[in-house]
Design a protein around this motif. Structure first.
Motif, PDB file in Angstrom:
ATOM      1  N   ALA A 138     -10.982 -31.710  -4.158  1.00 34.68           N
ATOM      2  CA  ALA A 138     -11.500 -30.596  -4.975  1.00 34.68           C
ATOM      3  C   ALA A 138     -12.981 -30.380  -4.688  1.00 34.68           C
ATOM      4  CB  ALA A 138     -11.271 -30.889  -6.456  1.00 34.68           C
ATOM      5  N   ASN A 139     -13.719 -31.473  -4.478  1.00 35.04           N
ATOM      6  CA  ASN A 139     -15.145 -31.352  -4.144  1.00 35.04           C
ATOM      7  C   ASN A 139     -15.322 -30.592  -2.828  1.00 35.04           C
ATOM      8  OD1 ASN A 139     -15.900 -34.715  -5.312  1.00 35.04           O
ATOM      9  ND2 ASN A 139     -16.126 -32.792  -6.404  1.00 35.04           N
ATOM     10  N   LEU A 140     -14.509 -30.961  -1.833  1.00 33.18           N
ATOM     11  CA  LEU A 140     -14.607 -30.298  -0.522  1.00 33.18           C
ATOM     12  C   LEU A 140     -14.209 -28.828  -0.626  1.00 33.18           C
ATOM     13  CD1 LEU A 140     -13.387 -33.240   1.667  1.00 33.18           C
ATOM     14  CD2 LEU A 140     -15.491 -31.975   2.089  1.00 33.18           C
ATOM     15  N   ASP A 141     -13.201 -28.550  -1.453  1.00 34.90           N
ATOM     16  CA  ASP A 141     -12.787 -27.146  -1.654  1.00 34.90           C
ATOM     17  C   ASP A 141     -13.928 -26.329  -2.258  1.00 34.90           C
ATOM     18  OD1 ASP A 141     -10.300 -27.678  -0.660  1.00 34.90           O
ATOM     19  OD2 ASP A 141      -9.292 -27.776  -2.619  1.00 34.90           O
ATOM     20  N   LEU A 142     -14.626 -26.920  -3.232  1.00 35.69           N
ATOM     21  CA  LEU A 142     -15.718 -26.185  -3.883  1.00 35.69           C
ATOM     22  C   LEU A 142     -16.875 -25.976  -2.898  1.00 35.69           C
ATOM     23  CD1 LEU A 142     -17.001 -24.839  -6.305  1.00 35.69           C
ATOM     24  CD2 LEU A 142     -17.661 -27.080  -7.190  1.00 35.69           C
ATOM     25  N   ALA A 143     -17.204 -27.026  -2.119  1.00 36.98           N
ATOM     26  CA  ALA A 143     -18.270 -26.889  -1.113  1.00 36.98           C
ATOM     27  C   ALA A 143     -17.896 -25.795  -0.113  1.00 36.98           C
ATOM     28  CB  ALA A 143     -18.491 -28.228  -0.400  1.00 36.98           C
ATOM     29  N   GLU A 144     -16.635 -25.805   0.300  1.00 39.99           N
ATOM     30  CA  GLU A 144     -16.183 -24.796   1.269  1.00 39.99           C
ATOM     31  C   GLU A 144     -16.297 -23.389   0.677  1.00 39.99           C
ATOM     32  OE1 GLU A 144     -12.658 -25.596   3.540  1.00 39.99           O
ATOM     33  OE2 GLU A 144     -12.305 -23.472   3.923  1.00 39.99           O
ATOM     34  N   ALA A 145     -15.909 -23.240  -0.587  1.00 38.29           N
ATOM     35  CA  ALA A 145     -15.993 -21.916  -1.229  1.00 38.29           C
ATOM     36  C   ALA A 145     -17.439 -21.439  -1.281  1.00 38.29           C
ATOM     37  CB  ALA A 145     -15.392 -21.973  -2.632  1.00 38.29           C
ATOM     38  N   LEU A 146     -18.363 -22.354  -1.582  1.00 35.99           N
ATOM     39  CA  LEU A 146     -19.777 -21.957  -1.680  1.00 35.99           C
ATOM     40  C   LEU A 146     -20.328 -21.558  -0.312  1.00 35.99           C
ATOM     41  CD1 LEU A 146     -21.110 -24.659  -4.174  1.00 35.99           C
ATOM     42  CD2 LEU A 146     -20.829 -22.204  -4.609  1.00 35.99           C
ATOM     43  N   LEU A 147     -19.968 -22.321   0.710  1.00 34.10           N
ATOM     44  CA  LEU A 147     -20.512 -22.048   2.046  1.00 34.10           C
ATOM     45  C   LEU A 147     -19.825 -20.851   2.701  1.00 34.10           C
ATOM     46  CD1 LEU A 147     -20.945 -25.771   2.826  1.00 34.10           C
ATOM     47  CD2 LEU A 147     -22.799 -24.102   2.803  1.00 34.10           C
ATOM     48  N   ALA A 148     -18.604 -20.544   2.255  1.00 37.18           N
ATOM     49  CA  ALA A 148     -17.895 -19.379   2.793  1.00 37.18           C
ATOM     50  C   ALA A 148     -18.608 -18.076   2.438  1.00 37.18           C
ATOM     51  CB  ALA A 148     -16.454 -19.351   2.284  1.00 37.18           C
ATOM     52  N   ALA A 149     -19.561 -18.161   1.509  1.00 36.26           N
ATOM     53  CA  ALA A 149     -20.345 -16.968   1.148  1.00 36.26           C
ATOM     54  C   ALA A 149     -21.205 -16.497   2.311  1.00 36.26           C
ATOM     55  CB  ALA A 149     -21.224 -17.257  -0.068  1.00 36.26           C
ATOM     56  N   VAL A 150     -21.468 -17.357   3.290  1.00 38.61           N
ATOM     57  CA  VAL A 150     -22.324 -16.965   4.419  1.00 38.61           C
ATOM     58  C   VAL A 150     -21.598 -17.029   5.761  1.00 38.61           C
ATOM     59  CG1 VAL A 150     -24.552 -17.412   3.323  1.00 38.61           C
ATOM     60  CG2 VAL A 150     -23.353 -19.294   4.481  1.00 38.61           C
ATOM     61  N   GLY A 151     -20.252 -17.081   5.733  1.00 31.02           N
ATOM     62  CA  GLY A 151     -19.516 -17.048   7.001  1.00 31.02           C
ATOM     63  C   GLY A 151     -18.323 -17.981   7.000  1.00 31.02           C
ATOM     64  N   GLN A 152     -17.925 -18.401   8.203  1.00 29.73           N
ATOM     65  CA  GLN A 152     -16.755 -19.278   8.336  1.00 29.73           C
ATOM     66  C   GLN A 152     -17.130 -20.728   7.998  1.00 29.73           C
ATOM     67  OE1 GLN A 152     -14.649 -18.782  12.138  1.00 29.73           O
ATOM     68  NE2 GLN A 152     -15.959 -17.034  12.559  1.00 29.73           N
ATOM     69  N   VAL A 153     -16.107 -21.514   7.620  1.00 30.12           N
ATOM     70  CA  VAL A 153     -16.327 -22.941   7.330  1.00 30.12           C
ATOM     71  C   VAL A 153     -15.274 -23.754   8.073  1.00 30.12           C
ATOM     72  CG1 VAL A 153     -16.456 -24.708   5.521  1.00 30.12           C
ATOM     73  CG2 VAL A 153     -17.251 -22.384   5.036  1.00 30.12           C
ATOM     74  N   VAL A 154     -15.690 -24.822   8.735  1.00 32.51           N
ATOM     75  CA  VAL A 154     -14.735 -25.748   9.362  1.00 32.51           C
ATOM     76  C   VAL A 154     -14.977 -27.151   8.809  1.00 32.51           C
ATOM     77  CG1 VAL A 154     -14.400 -24.473  11.528  1.00 32.51           C
ATOM     78  CG2 VAL A 154     -16.293 -26.090  11.339  1.00 32.51           C
ATOM     79  N   ARG A 155     -13.899 -27.936   8.758  1.00 38.40           N
ATOM     80  CA  ARG A 155     -14.028 -29.314   8.252  1.00 38.40           C
ATOM     81  C   ARG A 155     -14.001 -30.296   9.405  1.00 38.40           C
ATOM     82  NH1 ARG A 155     -11.072 -29.632   2.391  1.00 38.40           N
ATOM     83  NH2 ARG A 155     -11.624 -27.525   1.746  1.00 38.40           N
ATOM     84  N   LEU A 156     -14.858 -31.300   9.341  1.00 39.91           N
ATOM     85  CA  LEU A 156     -14.938 -32.297  10.406  1.00 39.91           C
ATOM     86  C   LEU A 156     -14.095 -33.512  10.063  1.00 39.91           C
ATOM     87  CD1 LEU A 156     -18.775 -32.173  11.176  1.00 39.91           C
ATOM     88  CD2 LEU A 156     -16.907 -30.818  12.156  1.00 39.91           C
ATOM     89  N   GLU A 157     -13.765 -34.282  11.114  1.00 38.03           N
ATOM     90  CA  GLU A 157     -13.065 -35.561  10.891  1.00 38.03           C
ATOM     91  C   GLU A 157     -13.982 -36.526  10.164  1.00 38.03           C
ATOM     92  OE1 GLU A 157     -12.007 -37.111  14.703  1.00 38.03           O
ATOM     93  OE2 GLU A 157     -10.627 -35.440  15.054  1.00 38.03           O
ATOM     94  N   GLY A 158     -15.264 -36.436  10.445  1.00 40.03           N
ATOM     95  CA  GLY A 158     -16.221 -37.334   9.803  1.00 40.03           C
ATOM     96  C   GLY A 158     -17.631 -37.029  10.252  1.00 40.03           C
ATOM     97  N   GLU A 159     -18.576 -37.769   9.659  1.00 41.44           N
ATOM     98  CA  GLU A 159     -19.988 -37.507   9.936  1.00 41.44           C
ATOM     99  C   GLU A 159     -20.347 -37.786  11.393  1.00 41.44           C
ATOM    100  OE1 GLU A 159     -22.749 -39.802   7.552  1.00 41.44           O
ATOM    101  OE2 GLU A 159     -24.187 -38.140   7.513  1.00 41.44           O
ATOM    102  N   HIS A 160     -19.520 -38.622  12.071  1.00 37.07           N
ATOM    103  CA  HIS A 160     -19.827 -38.944  13.466  1.00 37.07           C
ATOM    104  C   HIS A 160     -19.816 -37.698  14.358  1.00 37.07           C
ATOM    105  CE1 HIS A 160     -15.432 -39.032  13.156  1.00 37.07           C
ATOM    106  NE2 HIS A 160     -15.394 -38.760  14.455  1.00 37.07           N
ATOM    107  N   GLN A 161     -19.173 -36.619  13.893  1.00 42.29           N
ATOM    108  CA  GLN A 161     -19.133 -35.385  14.707  1.00 42.29           C
ATOM    109  C   GLN A 161     -20.338 -34.474  14.463  1.00 42.29           C
ATOM    110  OE1 GLN A 161     -15.224 -33.966  13.378  1.00 42.29           O
ATOM    111  NE2 GLN A 161     -14.400 -34.415  15.413  1.00 42.29           N
ATOM    112  N   MET A 162     -21.179 -34.847  13.485  1.00 41.81           N
ATOM    113  CA  MET A 162     -22.218 -33.911  13.047  1.00 41.81           C
ATOM    114  C   MET A 162     -23.292 -33.656  14.108  1.00 41.81           C
ATOM    115  SD  MET A 162     -22.514 -31.928  10.546  1.00 41.81           S
ATOM    116  CE  MET A 162     -21.990 -32.168   8.866  1.00 41.81           C
TER     117      MET A 162
END
Ligand code: NAP
Length: 270
Positions: A141-165
């Motif tokens: 649910a936390n990730l869904d809310l973060a995604e909804a907030l960031l979707a206000a400025v474009g597309q959002v993709v989810r990473l496997e983990g921080e190692h991809q950052m």
């Protein structure tokens, strides 16, 4: 937009410069009431002041979300203000480049849900792409809310983990600057072929913008789109022979550039 429990509990935006303002504009457009937003910024723009959000005012004790959009250098000064909101009730979302999740956990506690995000500057025209990843405490649910907030400025993709950052930062975070430089270089090359500067720049900007959008929207992949405009022995083929050279062309150059950015990200994250 679904703001979950932000209307009741509030959203705190720490740092409202370019990225913060782009997001805030998207949320307000998406239906967030200005009275639900609490902005902290030492030098708020006239635009932020005109929105009707709470500005540098007292904060709710446990807002639904804190979104951190200050420069990484300011993090040390900015984070302690938020320490009391750590511990589980408030979701922290950060767009700061280079600052690792463990840095936030050290200040806020590991039981705090934290989502780290990497946006890019086309967010200013709602054409950004943001990659997100959460800490172990962050729920679906936390990730869904973060995604909804960031979707206000474009597309959002989810990473496997921080190692991809670091790799993501090197491709899409820093990437707009590579493309701006491509525009500059293409315009300069047009000038070298005798075009007036303003005409060369207009051609370069529209070509990069139009081709970028075509690459994104077409059903054909970029390699096929390239083949489609390349007649054997023609003008495009002559240029591509230079650009696709294995040693001196785009692939070798961009591999080196992206690696330099990712290496620098790893260094800054230490
Ligand atoms: N722009 C991008 O494309 C991009 C892409 C990926 C990630 N990011 C990340 O987004 C973050 C923000 O970048 P930006 O381009 O929006 O920078 P920015 O325009 O400089 O915005 C940062 C804002 O935070 C304010 N600030 C400074 N110290 C503060 C404090 N202690 N408390 C509250 N606010 C404070 C700044 O005020 P002053 O101007 O008075 O210092 C400024 O208005 C950075 O961490 C960056 O790494 C940006």
């Amino acid at each position: 937009m679904n703001f979950k429990d932000i209307p009741e509990r509030g959203l705190v935006l720490l740092g409202c410069g370019k990225m913060g303002s782009a997001m805030l504009a998207g949320w307000l457009k998406g239906g967030l009431a200005p009275s639900s937003a609490y902005v902290i910024d030492p030098t708020p723009s006239n635009w932020v002041q005109s929105t009707g959000v709470h500005l540098n005012a007292d904060l709710p004790a446990a807002p639904a979300v804190v979104l951190i959009a200050v420069k990484p250098q300011m993090m040390g000064a900015a984070l302690p203000v938020l320490k009391a909101m750590g511990g589980g009730e408030t979701l922290f979302v950060t767009v700061a480049a280079g600052t690792t999740i463990s840095t936030y956990e050290q200040v806020l506690g590991a039981s705090t849900p934290i989502v780290r995000a990497m946006p890019n500057t086309p967010a200013a025209i709602a054409r950004g792409i943001t990659a997100i990843t959460g800490n172990a405490t962050a729920s679906a649910a936390n990730l869904d809310l973060a995604e909804a907030l960031l979707a206000a400025v474009g597309q959002v993709v989810r990473l496997e983990g921080e190692h991809q950052m670091d790799a993501v930062t090197a491709v899409s975070g820093s990437g707009p600057a590579y493309v701006f430089h491509l525009v500059e270089a293409l315009a300069a090359a047009g000038e070298a072929e005798g075009l007036p500067a303003d005409l060369a720049m207009r051609l370069a900007k529209a070509t990069v913008g139009g081709a970028g959008q075509l690459a994104e929207e077409s059903d054909e992949d970029p390699a096929q789109l390239r083949v489609n405009v390349t007649s054997p022995g023609g003008t495009t083929a002559a240029a591509l022979a230079v650009l696709m050279d294995a040693e001196t062309g785009f692939p070798a150059l961009l591999t080196r550039a992206v690696k330099a950015a990712a290496d620098r990200g790893r260094e800054l994250g230490k």
